[in-house]
Design a protein around this motif. Structure first.
Motif, PDB file in Angstrom:
ATOM      1  N   ILE A 170       8.774   4.380   5.147  1.00  0.00           N
ATOM      2  CA  ILE A 170       8.291   3.559   6.264  1.00  0.00           C
ATOM      3  C   ILE A 170       6.898   3.061   5.911  1.00  0.00           C
ATOM      4  O   ILE A 170       6.005   3.842   5.581  1.00  0.00           O
ATOM      5  CB  ILE A 170       8.265   4.361   7.574  1.00  0.00           C
ATOM      6  CG1 ILE A 170       9.690   4.824   7.928  1.00  0.00           C
ATOM      7  CG2 ILE A 170       7.679   3.525   8.710  1.00  0.00           C
ATOM      8  CD1 ILE A 170       9.754   5.760   9.110  1.00  0.00           C
ATOM      9  N   GLU A 171       6.727   1.739   5.967  1.00  0.00           N
ATOM     10  CA  GLU A 171       5.453   1.130   5.594  1.00  0.00           C
ATOM     11  C   GLU A 171       4.520   1.026   6.804  1.00  0.00           C
ATOM     12  O   GLU A 171       4.959   1.036   7.958  1.00  0.00           O
ATOM     13  CB  GLU A 171       5.701  -0.278   5.019  1.00  0.00           C
ATOM     14  CG  GLU A 171       6.586  -0.313   3.783  1.00  0.00           C
ATOM     15  CD  GLU A 171       5.957   0.335   2.558  1.00  0.00           C
ATOM     16  OE1 GLU A 171       4.717   0.468   2.538  1.00  0.00           O
ATOM     17  OE2 GLU A 171       6.708   0.708   1.632  1.00  0.00           O
ATOM     18  N   GLU A 172       3.248   0.905   6.514  1.00  0.00           N
ATOM     19  CA  GLU A 172       2.241   0.756   7.568  1.00  0.00           C
ATOM     20  C   GLU A 172       2.533  -0.480   8.413  1.00  0.00           C
ATOM     21  O   GLU A 172       2.865  -1.546   7.901  1.00  0.00           O
ATOM     22  CB  GLU A 172       0.845   0.637   6.935  1.00  0.00           C
ATOM     23  CG  GLU A 172      -0.279   0.593   7.949  1.00  0.00           C
ATOM     24  CD  GLU A 172      -1.655   0.521   7.295  1.00  0.00           C
ATOM     25  OE1 GLU A 172      -2.642   0.471   8.045  1.00  0.00           O
ATOM     26  OE2 GLU A 172      -1.733   0.517   6.049  1.00  0.00           O
ATOM     27  N   GLY A 173       2.423  -0.334   9.734  1.00  0.00           N
ATOM     28  CA  GLY A 173       2.579  -1.465  10.645  1.00  0.00           C
ATOM     29  C   GLY A 173       3.994  -1.739  11.107  1.00  0.00           C
ATOM     30  O   GLY A 173       4.226  -2.654  11.899  1.00  0.00           O
ATOM     31  N   GLU A 174       4.951  -0.940  10.656  1.00  0.00           N
ATOM     32  CA  GLU A 174       6.334  -1.154  11.074  1.00  0.00           C
ATOM     33  C   GLU A 174       6.610  -0.534  12.443  1.00  0.00           C
ATOM     34  O   GLU A 174       5.973   0.429  12.850  1.00  0.00           O
ATOM     35  CB  GLU A 174       7.308  -0.535  10.058  1.00  0.00           C
ATOM     36  CG  GLU A 174       7.355  -1.229   8.724  1.00  0.00           C
ATOM     37  CD  GLU A 174       8.618  -0.868   7.946  1.00  0.00           C
ATOM     38  OE1 GLU A 174       9.620  -1.612   8.087  1.00  0.00           O
ATOM     39  OE2 GLU A 174       8.607   0.131   7.217  1.00  0.00           O
ATOM     40  N   VAL A 175       7.585  -1.121  13.144  1.00  0.00           N
ATOM     41  CA  VAL A 175       8.243  -0.436  14.252  1.00  0.00           C
ATOM     42  C   VAL A 175       9.633  -0.116  13.705  1.00  0.00           C
ATOM     43  O   VAL A 175      10.495  -0.980  13.599  1.00  0.00           O
ATOM     44  CB  VAL A 175       8.350  -1.312  15.510  1.00  0.00           C
ATOM     45  CG1 VAL A 175       9.058  -0.539  16.640  1.00  0.00           C
ATOM     46  CG2 VAL A 175       6.973  -1.763  15.977  1.00  0.00           C
ATOM     47  N   PHE A 176       9.816   1.122  13.309  1.00  0.00           N
ATOM     48  CA  PHE A 176      10.996   1.502  12.542  1.00  0.00           C
ATOM     49  C   PHE A 176      12.003   2.212  13.447  1.00  0.00           C
ATOM     50  O   PHE A 176      11.688   3.240  14.061  1.00  0.00           O
ATOM     51  CB  PHE A 176      10.613   2.417  11.377  1.00  0.00           C
ATOM     52  CG  PHE A 176      11.709   2.584  10.366  1.00  0.00           C
ATOM     53  CD1 PHE A 176      11.771   1.775   9.249  1.00  0.00           C
ATOM     54  CD2 PHE A 176      12.704   3.538  10.558  1.00  0.00           C
ATOM     55  CE1 PHE A 176      12.793   1.908   8.332  1.00  0.00           C
ATOM     56  CE2 PHE A 176      13.724   3.686   9.650  1.00  0.00           C
ATOM     57  CZ  PHE A 176      13.781   2.859   8.526  1.00  0.00           C
ATOM     58  N   GLY A 177      13.195   1.668  13.548  1.00  0.00           N
ATOM     59  CA  GLY A 177      14.236   2.241  14.384  1.00  0.00           C
ATOM     60  C   GLY A 177      15.117   3.208  13.620  1.00  0.00           C
ATOM     61  O   GLY A 177      15.587   2.884  12.528  1.00  0.00           O
ATOM     62  N   LEU A 178      15.320   4.382  14.189  1.00  0.00           N
ATOM     63  CA  LEU A 178      16.195   5.384  13.593  1.00  0.00           C
ATOM     64  C   LEU A 178      17.399   5.538  14.522  1.00  0.00           C
ATOM     65  O   LEU A 178      17.273   6.066  15.625  1.00  0.00           O
ATOM     66  CB  LEU A 178      15.432   6.704  13.453  1.00  0.00           C
ATOM     67  CG  LEU A 178      15.836   7.698  12.358  1.00  0.00           C
ATOM     68  CD1 LEU A 178      15.890   7.028  10.991  1.00  0.00           C
ATOM     69  CD2 LEU A 178      14.883   8.872  12.342  1.00  0.00           C
ATOM     70  N   LEU A 179      18.543   5.032  14.064  1.00  0.00           N
ATOM     71  CA  LEU A 179      19.753   5.022  14.888  1.00  0.00           C
ATOM     72  C   LEU A 179      20.768   6.025  14.362  1.00  0.00           C
ATOM     73  O   LEU A 179      20.958   6.146  13.152  1.00  0.00           O
ATOM     74  CB  LEU A 179      20.407   3.639  14.861  1.00  0.00           C
ATOM     75  CG  LEU A 179      19.802   2.532  15.706  1.00  0.00           C
ATOM     76  CD1 LEU A 179      20.609   1.259  15.519  1.00  0.00           C
ATOM     77  CD2 LEU A 179      19.781   2.919  17.175  1.00  0.00           C
ATOM     78  N   GLY A 180      21.440   6.694  15.273  1.00  0.00           N
ATOM     79  CA  GLY A 180      22.498   7.601  14.858  1.00  0.00           C
ATOM     80  C   GLY A 180      23.091   8.289  16.063  1.00  0.00           C
ATOM     81  O   GLY A 180      22.392   8.514  17.053  1.00  0.00           O
ATOM     82  N   GLY A 202       0.809  -1.210   0.000  1.00  0.00           N
ATOM     83  CA  GLY A 202       0.000   0.000   0.000  1.00  0.00           C
ATOM     84  C   GLY A 202       0.843   1.260   0.000  1.00  0.00           C
ATOM     85  O   GLY A 202       2.063   1.230  -0.189  1.00  0.00           O
ATOM     86  N   THR A 203       0.170   2.366   0.211  1.00  0.00           N
ATOM     87  CA  THR A 203       0.859   3.657   0.280  1.00  0.00           C
ATOM     88  C   THR A 203       1.702   3.712   1.548  1.00  0.00           C
ATOM     89  O   THR A 203       1.208   3.401   2.635  1.00  0.00           O
ATOM     90  CB  THR A 203      -0.161   4.809   0.304  1.00  0.00           C
ATOM     91  OG1 THR A 203      -0.979   4.723  -0.856  1.00  0.00           O
ATOM     92  CG2 THR A 203       0.540   6.159   0.338  1.00  0.00           C
ATOM     93  N   PRO A 204       2.978   4.106   1.450  1.00  0.00           N
ATOM     94  CA  PRO A 204       3.811   4.207   2.651  1.00  0.00           C
ATOM     95  C   PRO A 204       3.236   5.225   3.633  1.00  0.00           C
ATOM     96  O   PRO A 204       2.635   6.228   3.221  1.00  0.00           O
ATOM     97  CB  PRO A 204       5.166   4.678   2.106  1.00  0.00           C
ATOM     98  CG  PRO A 204       5.162   4.336   0.654  1.00  0.00           C
ATOM     99  CD  PRO A 204       3.739   4.426   0.231  1.00  0.00           C
ATOM    100  N   VAL A 205       3.417   4.969   4.913  1.00  0.00           N
ATOM    101  CA  VAL A 205       2.996   5.932   5.924  1.00  0.00           C
ATOM    102  C   VAL A 205       3.886   7.171   5.863  1.00  0.00           C
ATOM    103  O   VAL A 205       3.414   8.303   5.979  1.00  0.00           O
ATOM    104  CB  VAL A 205       3.045   5.290   7.329  1.00  0.00           C
ATOM    105  CG1 VAL A 205       2.825   6.344   8.413  1.00  0.00           C
ATOM    106  CG2 VAL A 205       1.976   4.208   7.448  1.00  0.00           C
ATOM    107  N   VAL A 206       5.178   6.960   5.670  1.00  0.00           N
ATOM    108  CA  VAL A 206       6.144   8.063   5.552  1.00  0.00           C
ATOM    109  C   VAL A 206       6.997   7.847   4.311  1.00  0.00           C
ATOM    110  O   VAL A 206       7.491   6.737   4.073  1.00  0.00           O
ATOM    111  CB  VAL A 206       7.067   8.138   6.795  1.00  0.00           C
ATOM    112  CG1 VAL A 206       8.178   9.172   6.588  1.00  0.00           C
ATOM    113  CG2 VAL A 206       6.263   8.461   8.038  1.00  0.00           C
ATOM    114  N   LYS A 207       7.148   8.896   3.520  1.00  0.00           N
ATOM    115  CA  LYS A 207       8.036   8.835   2.359  1.00  0.00           C
ATOM    116  C   LYS A 207       8.822  10.144   2.282  1.00  0.00           C
ATOM    117  O   LYS A 207       8.249  11.210   2.036  1.00  0.00           O
ATOM    118  CB  LYS A 207       7.244   8.606   1.077  1.00  0.00           C
ATOM    119  CG  LYS A 207       8.136   8.321  -0.136  1.00  0.00           C
ATOM    120  CD  LYS A 207       7.312   7.912  -1.345  1.00  0.00           C
ATOM    121  CE  LYS A 207       8.210   7.507  -2.518  1.00  0.00           C
ATOM    122  NZ  LYS A 207       7.414   7.082  -3.685  1.00  0.00           N
TER     123      LYS A 207
END
Length: 313
Positions: free
Chosen positions: A28-38, A2-7
């Motif tokens: 970021i796709e729907e339903g992810e737990v997306f980690g942003l590391l830095g 589907g359409t990404p939640v964040v692009k």
């Protein structure tokens, strides 16, 4: 798909001479737990502020729920919950009043808001503290209040920026369990943390940022496959001759072997039976050994190899 939640595409943000985001891309796709590391200064907070349209940027596009987000995109923003690193609640309001206030920014119907506020209180387990003022709460309870204020309106996208900083282990576990439950209930999560073990535990995909760029992205297993080290073997040995150390260093898949403080450390790249091969060599030379450890690479190893620094540097 589907359409990404964040692009985010080709995002550039400069502060005079400093380039905070350098043609940054992220989906970021729907339903992810997306980690942003830095590490500090990598561009994580700038990315989040651009994503929320709190910060103007020099180039690129940011879409949320399939629409380009702008400062006045209230229809999009009401579907987003934000829990920033610095606790943002009102000291003069009680726990209940704080959650009710922040929920009321998005939910106008009184009956619905009352239910949502109680749901948030139940979710973070603050029922015993609803009449407390923030100054009376411990660090862990204050973090939970901060989370409740950010998620009470039941957003579809939740951004959590270092939500477990300076909390006790019990509160940290409660917060992590809560994040996973929010995800099970349907929310897409963006999660930033300095704690690698947290990211390994809850994130479905991870991006490693440094100097405003997305250096690597994938699941934790995919990221670990990007680096040279696949296994670290440590063996306690009372005495090891130089020629034996050199021979071990030449075994298949071994790219480095060191011997210090009565410990043999062997770094391996690839291969599935590295430990038996090392032990077979020691046994063939009648070299006695004591405790044996075998460690697979961690996200910290990945981060160190890709960025050249520790996450907490």
């Amino acid at each position: 798909m589907g359409t990404p939640v964040v692009k985010i595409e080709n995002l550039v943000k400069r502060y005079k001479e400093l380039v905070a985001l350098d043609h940054f891309n992220l989906t970021i796709e729907e339903g992810e737990v997306f980690g942003l590391l830095g590490p500090n200064g990598s561009g994580k907070t700038t990315t989040i502020n651009c994503l929320l349209s709190l910060l103007a940027f020099d180039k690129g596009t940011v879409e949320v729920f399939g629409k380009e987000i702008r400062p006045d995109s209230y229809d999009i923003k009401k579907r987003i919950g934000v829990v920033m690193q610095n606790v943002a609640v009102y000291d003069e309001l009680t726990v209940y009043e704080n959650i009710d206030y922040f929920c009321g920014l998005y939910v106008k119907d009184k009956a619905t808001r009352k239910k949502y506020v109680q749901d948030a209180i139940d979710f973070v387990e603050l029922n015993d503290f609803v009449k407390f003022y923030p100054k009376k709460l411990s660090g862990g309870l204050l973090r939970r209040l901060n989370i409740a204020c950010g998620i009470a309106h039941k957003p579809d996208l939740i951004i959590l920026d270092e939500p477990t900083v300076a909390v006790d282990p019990q509160s940290r576990n409660k917060i992590l369990e809560g994040i996973q439950e929010l995800n099970r209930q349907g929310a897409t999560i963006i999660y930033t943390s300095h704690y690698m073990e947290e990211v390994e535990q809850i994130c479905t995909r991870i991006a490693i940022m440094d100097k405003g760029k997305n250096l690597a992205i994938g699941t934790k297993d995919e990221l670990k496959q990007m680096i040279k080290k696949s296994e670290t073997i440590s063996i306690e040995i009372l005495d090891l001759a130089d020629e034996d150390l050199k021979a071990i260093g030449k075994l298949n898949h071994v790219y480095e072997a060191t011997y210090e403080n009565h410990t043999l450390k062997v770094l391996c790249s690839g291969g599935k039976h590295n430990l038996p091969h090392v032990l077979e060599y020691l046994q063939s030379k009648n070299i006695p050994f004591d405790r044996v450890y075998s460690e697979l690479p961690t996200l910290n190893d990945v981060f160190l190899e890709i960025t050249g620094k520790e996450l907490r540097d």
